[in-house]
Design a protein around this motif. Structure first.
Motif, short mmCIF file in Angstrom:
data_model
loop_
_atom_site.label_atom_id
_atom_site.label_comp_id
_atom_site.label_asym_id
_atom_site.label_seq_id
_atom_site.Cartn_x
_atom_site.Cartn_y
_atom_site.Cartn_z
N ASN A 1 0.83 -1.19 0.00
CA ASN A 1 0.00 0.00 0.00
C ASN A 1 0.87 1.25 0.00
O ASN A 1 1.71 1.44 0.88
CB ASN A 1 -0.89 -0.03 1.25
N SER A 2 0.68 2.10 -1.01
CA SER A 2 1.51 3.30 -1.12
C SER A 2 1.29 4.24 0.06
O SER A 2 2.21 4.95 0.47
CB SER A 2 1.21 4.02 -2.43
N LEU A 3 0.07 4.25 0.61
CA LEU A 3 -0.20 5.10 1.77
C LEU A 3 0.67 4.68 2.96
O LEU A 3 1.21 5.53 3.67
CB LEU A 3 -1.68 5.01 2.15
N ILE A 4 0.81 3.38 3.15
CA ILE A 4 1.64 2.86 4.24
C ILE A 4 3.10 3.28 4.02
O ILE A 4 3.76 3.76 4.95
CB ILE A 4 1.55 1.32 4.31
N GLU A 5 3.58 3.09 2.81
CA GLU A 5 4.97 3.45 2.50
C GLU A 5 5.22 4.94 2.69
O GLU A 5 6.24 5.33 3.27
CB GLU A 5 5.29 3.05 1.05
N LEU A 6 4.30 5.75 2.20
CA LEU A 6 4.46 7.20 2.31
C LEU A 6 4.43 7.66 3.77
O LEU A 6 5.20 8.53 4.18
CB LEU A 6 3.37 7.91 1.51
N THR A 7 3.54 7.06 4.54
CA THR A 7 3.43 7.42 5.95
C THR A 7 4.70 7.05 6.71
O THR A 7 5.23 7.85 7.49
CB THR A 7 2.22 6.71 6.60
N ASN B 1 -5.02 8.40 14.53
CA ASN B 1 -6.45 8.71 14.55
C ASN B 1 -7.12 8.49 13.19
O ASN B 1 -8.35 8.49 13.10
CB ASN B 1 -6.67 10.16 14.98
N THR B 2 -6.31 8.32 12.15
CA THR B 2 -6.85 8.18 10.80
C THR B 2 -6.66 6.78 10.23
O THR B 2 -7.10 6.50 9.11
CB THR B 2 -6.19 9.20 9.85
N MET B 3 -6.00 5.90 10.98
CA MET B 3 -5.74 4.54 10.50
C MET B 3 -6.20 3.52 11.54
O MET B 3 -6.27 3.83 12.74
CB MET B 3 -4.24 4.33 10.25
N ASN B 4 -6.47 2.31 11.08
CA ASN B 4 -6.79 1.25 12.03
C ASN B 4 -5.49 0.58 12.51
O ASN B 4 -4.41 0.85 11.98
CB ASN B 4 -7.75 0.23 11.41
N ASP B 5 -5.63 -0.31 13.48
CA ASP B 5 -4.44 -0.92 14.08
C ASP B 5 -3.62 -1.72 13.06
O ASP B 5 -2.38 -1.71 13.09
CB ASP B 5 -4.84 -1.83 15.24
N ASP B 6 -4.29 -2.42 12.17
CA ASP B 6 -3.57 -3.23 11.17
C ASP B 6 -2.71 -2.34 10.27
O ASP B 6 -1.57 -2.69 9.93
CB ASP B 6 -4.56 -4.03 10.32
N GLN B 7 -3.25 -1.19 9.89
CA GLN B 7 -2.49 -0.27 9.05
C GLN B 7 -1.30 0.31 9.82
O GLN B 7 -0.20 0.44 9.29
CB GLN B 7 -3.40 0.86 8.56
N LEU B 8 -1.54 0.63 11.09
CA LEU B 8 -0.46 1.19 11.91
C LEU B 8 0.66 0.18 12.11
O LEU B 8 1.85 0.53 12.11
CB LEU B 8 -1.01 1.65 13.25
N VAL B 9 0.29 -1.09 12.28
CA VAL B 9 1.30 -2.14 12.42
C VAL B 9 2.14 -2.22 11.16
O VAL B 9 3.37 -2.38 11.22
CB VAL B 9 0.62 -3.50 12.72
N GLU B 10 1.51 -2.08 10.01
CA GLU B 10 2.26 -2.09 8.75
C GLU B 10 3.21 -0.90 8.66
O GLU B 10 4.34 -1.03 8.17
CB GLU B 10 1.29 -2.07 7.56
N VAL B 11 2.74 0.25 9.12
CA VAL B 11 3.61 1.44 9.12
C VAL B 11 4.84 1.18 9.98
O VAL B 11 5.98 1.46 9.58
CB VAL B 11 2.85 2.68 9.63
N ILE B 12 4.62 0.61 11.16
CA ILE B 12 5.73 0.31 12.06
C ILE B 12 6.69 -0.70 11.43
O ILE B 12 7.92 -0.56 11.54
CB ILE B 12 5.19 -0.23 13.40
N GLU B 13 6.14 -1.70 10.76
CA GLU B 13 6.98 -2.71 10.12
C GLU B 13 7.84 -2.13 9.01
O GLU B 13 8.88 -2.69 8.66
CB GLU B 13 6.10 -3.84 9.56
#
Length: 252
Positions: free
Chosen positions: A2-8, A32-44
């Motif tokens: 997901n490009s949003l994850i990469e950009l974030t 506040n704008t993402m769910n936990d699964d998305q945030l975990v991906e950002v952290i990864e």
């Protein structure tokens, strides 16, 4: 991906390189704008340096969504990496080191949503030699130079006997923090929590101190040197792997 994850992840990493505190705040806002699964991906998608910078500069008086979502392995790596960012005046001050390591461990462990994850984090940190050194620092004075009240309450009981694995001088120790009336800003409280969650980790901490000298400040200095050395060696090894990966990246 997901490009949003990469950009974030890229945005936060770039900010962390310049202003880690702002990166921490930015992540909390994005949460506040993402769910936990998305945030975990950002952290990864963040490297350990970025995670260490953000967690080390987070306002520990406030809950941290990032540390709550990080895996025990990520938290272990952050703990082992953080000493590289200690300022010289901290590394040379035993009291400051004991306070800083206690605050950081308290922040990382108590924020977790379950005792199961707290236990997993403690055991994961303790498996790493540098991690066990780090875990021990907040309690060195308590264990090596206990006050009379600590001895009376058996809070600072002595080392485990290797032959029978029982604690030397152990009597009726009160296990819970409540029975000790300990506040969470007291190192004795964290040691009691570790005892409750993972007795093996508490034993490992005390056994690590078994053969040390009686000067608790000198022990802290020795442990800090060992932690920093191990962190640097690990980084050097990782850099070597990165160079090899780069050499063969054309095969991807």
């Amino acid at each position: 991906m997901n490009s949003l994850i990469e950009l974030t992840a890229a945005e936060i990493k770039q900010l962390a390189d310049v202003e880690p505190k702002q990166a921490s705040k930015r992540f909390e806002i994005i949460a506040n704008t993402m769910n936990d699964d998305q945030l975990v991906e950002v952290i990864e998608n963040m490297d350990i340096v970025t995670l260490t910078q953000i967690n080390s500069n987070h306002d520990i008086s406030c809950p941290s969504i990032m540390s709550e979502l990080m895996t025990p392995e990520q938290i272990r790596d952050v703990v082992c990496q953080q000493p590289l960012y200690w300022e010289e005046q901290i590394k040379s001050n035993a009291d400051e080191l004991a306070s800083q390591t206690f605050d950081f461990l308290t922040y990382l462990i108590r924020i977790q949503p379950s005792e199961a994850k707290q236990t997993a984090i403690l055991e994961c940190i303790a498996e790493e030699p540098a991690g066990l050194f780090y875990l021990s620092i907040p309690f060195i004075e308590l264990i090596m130079n206990p006050s009379k009240s600590d001895l009376t309450n058996n809070i600072a009981d002595t080392f485990d006997d290797e032959a029978d694995e029982d604690t030397v001088g152990f009597t009726d120790r009160f296990e819970s923090e409540e029975l000790h009336n300990l506040s969470t800003d007291d190192p004795k409280s964290l040691l009691a929590l570790i005892k409750d969650l993972s007795p093996d980790v508490e034993k490992a901490i005390k056994n690590l101190l078994r053969d040390q000298g009686s000067d608790w400040q000198a022990i802290i200095g020795k442990f800090v040197t060992e932690i920093v050395t191990q962190a640097k060696e690990k980084n050097d090894t990782n850099d070597e792997y990165t160079e090899v990966d780069d050499m063969f990246s054309f095969l991807d």
